[in-house]
Scaffold this active site. Sequence first.
Site, PDB file in Angstrom:
ATOM      1  N   GLU A 195      39.250  52.510  31.947  1.00 47.23           N
ATOM      2  CA  GLU A 195      39.130  51.560  33.048  1.00 47.23           C
ATOM      3  C   GLU A 195      40.397  51.611  33.901  1.00 47.23           C
ATOM      4  O   GLU A 195      41.491  51.361  33.412  1.00 47.23           O
ATOM      5  CB  GLU A 195      38.921  50.138  32.529  1.00 47.23           C
ATOM      6  CG  GLU A 195      38.774  49.104  33.641  1.00 47.23           C
ATOM      7  CD  GLU A 195      38.762  47.678  33.137  1.00 47.23           C
ATOM      8  OE1 GLU A 195      39.349  46.817  33.811  1.00 47.23           O
ATOM      9  OE2 GLU A 195      38.170  47.433  32.060  1.00 47.23           O
ATOM     10  N   GLN A 233      50.325  46.568  37.579  1.00 48.58           N
ATOM     11  CA  GLN A 233      49.213  47.042  38.398  1.00 48.58           C
ATOM     12  C   GLN A 233      49.467  46.733  39.865  1.00 48.58           C
ATOM     13  O   GLN A 233      50.324  45.919  40.206  1.00 48.58           O
ATOM     14  CB  GLN A 233      47.897  46.416  37.949  1.00 48.58           C
ATOM     15  CG  GLN A 233      47.788  44.917  38.143  1.00 48.58           C
ATOM     16  CD  GLN A 233      46.468  44.351  37.613  1.00 48.58           C
ATOM     17  OE1 GLN A 233      45.962  44.789  36.589  1.00 48.58           O
ATOM     18  NE2 GLN A 233      45.927  43.380  38.306  1.00 48.58           N
ATOM     19  N   SER A 267      39.611  46.741  38.002  1.00 44.15           N
ATOM     20  CA  SER A 267      38.632  45.659  38.014  1.00 44.15           C
ATOM     21  C   SER A 267      38.726  45.011  39.390  1.00 44.15           C
ATOM     22  O   SER A 267      39.829  44.716  39.863  1.00 44.15           O
ATOM     23  CB  SER A 267      38.947  44.639  36.920  1.00 44.15           C
ATOM     24  OG  SER A 267      38.048  43.557  36.956  1.00 44.15           O
ATOM     25  N   ARG A 295      51.131  40.014  28.485  1.00 45.10           N
ATOM     26  CA  ARG A 295      49.921  39.620  27.758  1.00 45.10           C
ATOM     27  C   ARG A 295      50.287  39.500  26.278  1.00 45.10           C
ATOM     28  O   ARG A 295      50.184  40.464  25.505  1.00 45.10           O
ATOM     29  CB  ARG A 295      48.803  40.657  27.976  1.00 45.10           C
ATOM     30  CG  ARG A 295      48.441  40.874  29.438  1.00 45.10           C
ATOM     31  CD  ARG A 295      47.441  39.865  29.944  1.00 45.10           C
ATOM     32  NE  ARG A 295      47.249  39.978  31.393  1.00 45.10           N
ATOM     33  CZ  ARG A 295      46.419  40.831  31.988  1.00 45.10           C
ATOM     34  NH1 ARG A 295      45.721  41.679  31.255  1.00 45.10           N
ATOM     35  NH2 ARG A 295      46.297  40.843  33.302  1.00 45.10           N
ATOM     36  N   ASP A 340      33.899  47.349  37.629  1.00 43.54           N
ATOM     37  CA  ASP A 340      35.032  48.122  37.131  1.00 43.54           C
ATOM     38  C   ASP A 340      34.885  49.596  37.504  1.00 43.54           C
ATOM     39  O   ASP A 340      33.776  50.148  37.441  1.00 43.54           O
ATOM     40  CB  ASP A 340      35.130  48.044  35.602  1.00 43.54           C
ATOM     41  CG  ASP A 340      35.495  46.654  35.102  1.00 43.54           C
ATOM     42  OD1 ASP A 340      36.020  45.864  35.906  1.00 43.54           O
ATOM     43  OD2 ASP A 340      35.258  46.381  33.908  1.00 43.54           O
ATOM     44  N   ASP A 345      45.597  33.132  36.356  1.00 39.89           N
ATOM     45  CA  ASP A 345      44.311  33.627  35.877  1.00 39.89           C
ATOM     46  C   ASP A 345      44.236  33.388  34.377  1.00 39.89           C
ATOM     47  O   ASP A 345      45.130  33.826  33.638  1.00 39.89           O
ATOM     48  CB  ASP A 345      44.210  35.127  36.201  1.00 39.89           C
ATOM     49  CG  ASP A 345      42.904  35.731  35.765  1.00 39.89           C
ATOM     50  OD1 ASP A 345      42.033  34.991  35.265  1.00 39.89           O
ATOM     51  OD2 ASP A 345      42.757  36.953  35.907  1.00 39.89           O
TER      52      ASP A 345
END
Length: 328
Positions: free
Chosen positions: A242, A118, A245, A103, A229, A50
């Site tokens: 959040e 996640q 998603s 990330r 979301d 992604d």
Amino acid sequence: MEQATSLSLLETEVAIKFIKDTFERELAKSLNLTRVSAPLFVYPESGLNDNLNGYERAVRFDVLTLGKEVEIVQSLAKWKRMALAKYGFAMGSGLYTDMNAIRRDETLDALHSVYVDQWDWEKIISENDRKYSYLKKTVRQIYKSLYKLSLAVAKKYPYLKTDLPKDITFVSTKELERLYPDKNRKQRENAITKKYGAVFIYQIGWPLSDGQSHDGRSADYDDWKLNGDILLWYDKLSLALEISSMGIRVDAKSLIKQLNHKKEYNKINNPYCQDVINNRLPLTIGGGIGQSRLCMFFLKKSHIGEVQSSVWDEQSVNSLAEQGIRLL
């Protein structure tokens, strides 16, 4: 100091496992999901990684024996869809897995870490399910699992009771823009989520009246008309948090349209996109649910580093320690 912070580091770890185990069971039962193992890295040329908003750099390294480079996954959105076909899942069933990512370009703060953990899930749907009503039904199923988790946490840790609303409120990005025309995107999210407690903001990706989307979305997995979301109001930090998603995934038509919009038509020939265009992959719905975010919310923590082991600069660690915030 609030009573919620009375959990020691070890007690916090025990509570984290309780939250993860409880929610995982509820989610799998609610959506008819089977747990599977997932890759930590993939070949860049596969098209399975992604690219998120398009500017985040994936972590690459070479594999000596293969003489090739691989990338650590940034999400499993595309891999899950291929796995459903490969493993022979039936209509109406799906998979979930632990997704761990790095990330490297993330701006670190109380909610954002270099380390991402996640639950990634994906489920096979029919052509007739590719509509808003099915998306809404699925969101409510996930929210019901969150609500049951809140009751379980309150029973085990009464001083961590969370007053979630019994149902989640739905609002499109265009409706949100009309409601709060003078606010920026994040302010709109905070305003609507504070009002209702739990909100699903849908249709993220296509431009609003100012020519910009509500938030960035990759062009090649979510259908921007059928995604969104899940946000929960977090009193501890006075913001909309959040949690997830998700969305109904692209079919051939929406994939081509979205790639054209983002001027990413160069991706059309990668194996994943070709499989979508030529109907070699099932139609699906799926998403990611932040594990650390969920634990942070229900344990009423002030910093994501209180529920996951990551790296932080020394100044931040010392400053947080002075406030009584102990990072794992």
